[in-house]
Scaffold this motif. Structure first.
Motif, short mmCIF file in Angstrom:
data_model
loop_
_atom_site.label_atom_id
_atom_site.label_comp_id
_atom_site.label_asym_id
_atom_site.label_seq_id
_atom_site.Cartn_x
_atom_site.Cartn_y
_atom_site.Cartn_z
N GLU A 143 -32.03 33.45 -4.21
CA GLU A 143 -31.04 32.95 -3.32
C GLU A 143 -31.09 31.43 -3.20
O GLU A 143 -30.02 30.64 -3.25
CB GLU A 143 -30.90 33.64 -2.15
CG GLU A 143 -30.26 34.62 -1.97
CD GLU A 143 -29.97 35.23 -0.64
OE1 GLU A 143 -29.49 34.57 0.32
OE2 GLU A 143 -30.65 36.55 -0.27
N LEU A 144 -32.30 30.88 -2.96
CA LEU A 144 -32.41 29.42 -2.82
C LEU A 144 -32.17 28.77 -3.97
O LEU A 144 -31.50 27.51 -3.89
CB LEU A 144 -33.91 29.24 -2.32
CG LEU A 144 -34.16 29.75 -0.81
CD1 LEU A 144 -35.72 29.28 -0.43
CD2 LEU A 144 -33.22 29.02 0.17
N MET A 145 -32.29 29.13 -5.24
CA MET A 145 -32.14 28.75 -6.54
C MET A 145 -30.49 28.27 -6.48
O MET A 145 -30.07 27.32 -7.14
CB MET A 145 -32.36 29.49 -7.80
CG MET A 145 -34.02 29.46 -7.92
SD MET A 145 -34.71 28.22 -8.69
CE MET A 145 -34.37 28.50 -10.40
N MET A 146 -29.78 29.14 -6.24
CA MET A 146 -28.08 29.02 -6.02
C MET A 146 -27.61 27.88 -5.39
O MET A 146 -26.52 27.54 -5.48
CB MET A 146 -27.62 30.37 -5.84
CG MET A 146 -27.80 31.56 -7.21
SD MET A 146 -26.87 32.93 -6.93
CE MET A 146 -27.85 33.69 -5.71
N ALA A 147 -28.54 27.78 -4.23
CA ALA A 147 -27.97 26.81 -3.13
C ALA A 147 -28.66 25.53 -3.45
O ALA A 147 -28.72 24.83 -2.21
CB ALA A 147 -28.28 27.38 -1.84
N ARG A 148 -29.46 25.10 -4.25
CA ARG A 148 -30.13 24.10 -4.58
C ARG A 148 -29.35 22.69 -4.23
O ARG A 148 -29.87 21.69 -3.68
CB ARG A 148 -31.07 23.91 -5.89
CG ARG A 148 -31.95 24.91 -5.98
CD ARG A 148 -32.76 24.50 -7.26
NE ARG A 148 -31.81 24.76 -8.50
CZ ARG A 148 -32.19 24.82 -9.49
NH1 ARG A 148 -33.52 24.44 -10.00
NH2 ARG A 148 -31.21 25.00 -10.82
N SER A 149 -28.28 22.54 -4.88
CA SER A 149 -27.41 21.45 -5.07
C SER A 149 -26.94 21.29 -3.71
O SER A 149 -27.02 19.91 -3.24
CB SER A 149 -26.47 21.38 -6.07
OG SER A 149 -25.45 22.53 -5.78
N SER A 150 -26.25 22.27 -2.92
CA SER A 150 -26.02 21.90 -1.50
C SER A 150 -26.84 21.51 -0.65
O SER A 150 -26.93 20.56 0.27
CB SER A 150 -25.00 23.23 -1.14
OG SER A 150 -26.14 24.09 -0.99
N MET A 151 -28.22 22.26 -0.71
CA MET A 151 -29.33 21.54 0.13
C MET A 151 -29.48 20.22 -0.15
O MET A 151 -29.93 19.52 0.66
CB MET A 151 -30.71 22.52 -0.20
CG MET A 151 -30.40 24.02 0.46
SD MET A 151 -31.90 24.86 0.23
CE MET A 151 -32.40 24.93 -1.27
N ARG A 152 -29.54 19.73 -1.56
CA ARG A 152 -30.00 18.43 -1.87
C ARG A 152 -29.10 17.60 -1.24
O ARG A 152 -29.57 16.30 -0.53
CB ARG A 152 -29.97 18.16 -3.35
CG ARG A 152 -30.38 16.94 -3.85
CD ARG A 152 -30.14 16.83 -5.26
NE ARG A 152 -28.49 16.82 -5.37
CZ ARG A 152 -27.89 17.31 -6.29
NH1 ARG A 152 -28.59 17.75 -7.37
NH2 ARG A 152 -26.77 17.51 -6.39
N ASP A 153 -27.88 17.78 -1.45
CA ASP A 153 -26.92 16.97 -0.60
C ASP A 153 -27.03 16.90 0.55
O ASP A 153 -26.79 15.79 1.46
CB ASP A 153 -25.36 17.58 -1.22
CG ASP A 153 -25.06 17.15 -2.77
OD1 ASP A 153 -25.77 16.53 -3.49
OD2 ASP A 153 -24.16 17.90 -3.34
N GLU A 154 -27.11 17.99 1.20
CA GLU A 154 -27.47 18.09 2.79
C GLU A 154 -28.81 16.98 3.20
O GLU A 154 -28.63 16.35 4.43
CB GLU A 154 -27.48 19.39 3.44
CG GLU A 154 -27.51 19.54 4.93
CD GLU A 154 -26.50 18.90 5.59
OE1 GLU A 154 -26.68 18.52 6.87
OE2 GLU A 154 -25.28 18.60 5.19
N LEU A 155 -29.86 17.42 2.48
CA LEU A 155 -30.90 16.53 2.93
C LEU A 155 -30.65 15.25 2.71
O LEU A 155 -31.01 14.23 3.68
CB LEU A 155 -32.08 17.03 2.09
CG LEU A 155 -32.71 18.23 2.40
CD1 LEU A 155 -33.83 18.81 1.44
CD2 LEU A 155 -33.25 18.36 3.75
N ASN A 156 -30.03 14.77 1.73
CA ASN A 156 -29.76 13.35 1.34
C ASN A 156 -28.96 12.87 2.72
O ASN A 156 -29.06 11.75 2.85
CB ASN A 156 -29.31 13.05 0.06
CG ASN A 156 -30.04 13.09 -0.89
OD1 ASN A 156 -31.35 12.98 -0.89
ND2 ASN A 156 -30.06 13.63 -2.28
N ARG A 157 -27.73 13.74 2.92
CA ARG A 157 -27.10 13.19 4.33
C ARG A 157 -27.60 13.01 5.07
O ARG A 157 -27.46 11.87 5.97
CB ARG A 157 -25.77 14.37 4.04
CG ARG A 157 -24.73 13.76 5.20
CD ARG A 157 -23.98 14.75 5.67
NE ARG A 157 -24.46 15.73 6.46
CZ ARG A 157 -24.73 15.81 7.65
NH1 ARG A 157 -24.71 14.60 8.37
NH2 ARG A 157 -25.42 16.83 8.18
#
Length: 97
Positions: A70-84
């Motif tokens: 599940e987390l694999m599918m959400a990696r890009s959105s998590m990365r973007d949110e962390l960077n934000r």
């Protein structure tokens, strides 16, 4: 030489970190710390290890295979949110193991 503009302690620390070339390192470490805040305590409980490398790759080891998928599918959105949240592009990639 007297300084007329007062600086907050946060500004002083940020300036010192920038001069020492450590602002990128601190941003990556802060993003690693913020990951658990982003996903919450339910997911964090299954994280056995997390660390960030010098090239900005956040590695997260998850003890539950279905959760890891599940987390694999959400990696890009998590990365973007962390960077934000960090305020810069500290994390280039998230790898779930």
């Amino acid at each position: 030489m007297k300084r007329r503009d007062a600086m907050s302690i946060g500004e002083i620390i940020a300036d010192a970190m920038s001069r020492a070339g450590l602002s990128d390192v601190m941003a990556r470490q802060r993003a690693c710390y913020l990951w658990s805040e982003l996903v919450g305590p339910g997911v964090t409980r299954y994280a056995t290890r997390r660390y960030v490398t010098d090239d900005g790759v956040l590695h997260i080891e998850i003890s539950s295979s279905p959760l890891a998928q599940e987390l694999m599918m959400a990696r890009s959105s998590m990365r973007d949110e962390l960077n934000r949240r960090v305020g810069c592009n500290a994390i280039t990639e998230i790898r779930i193991n």
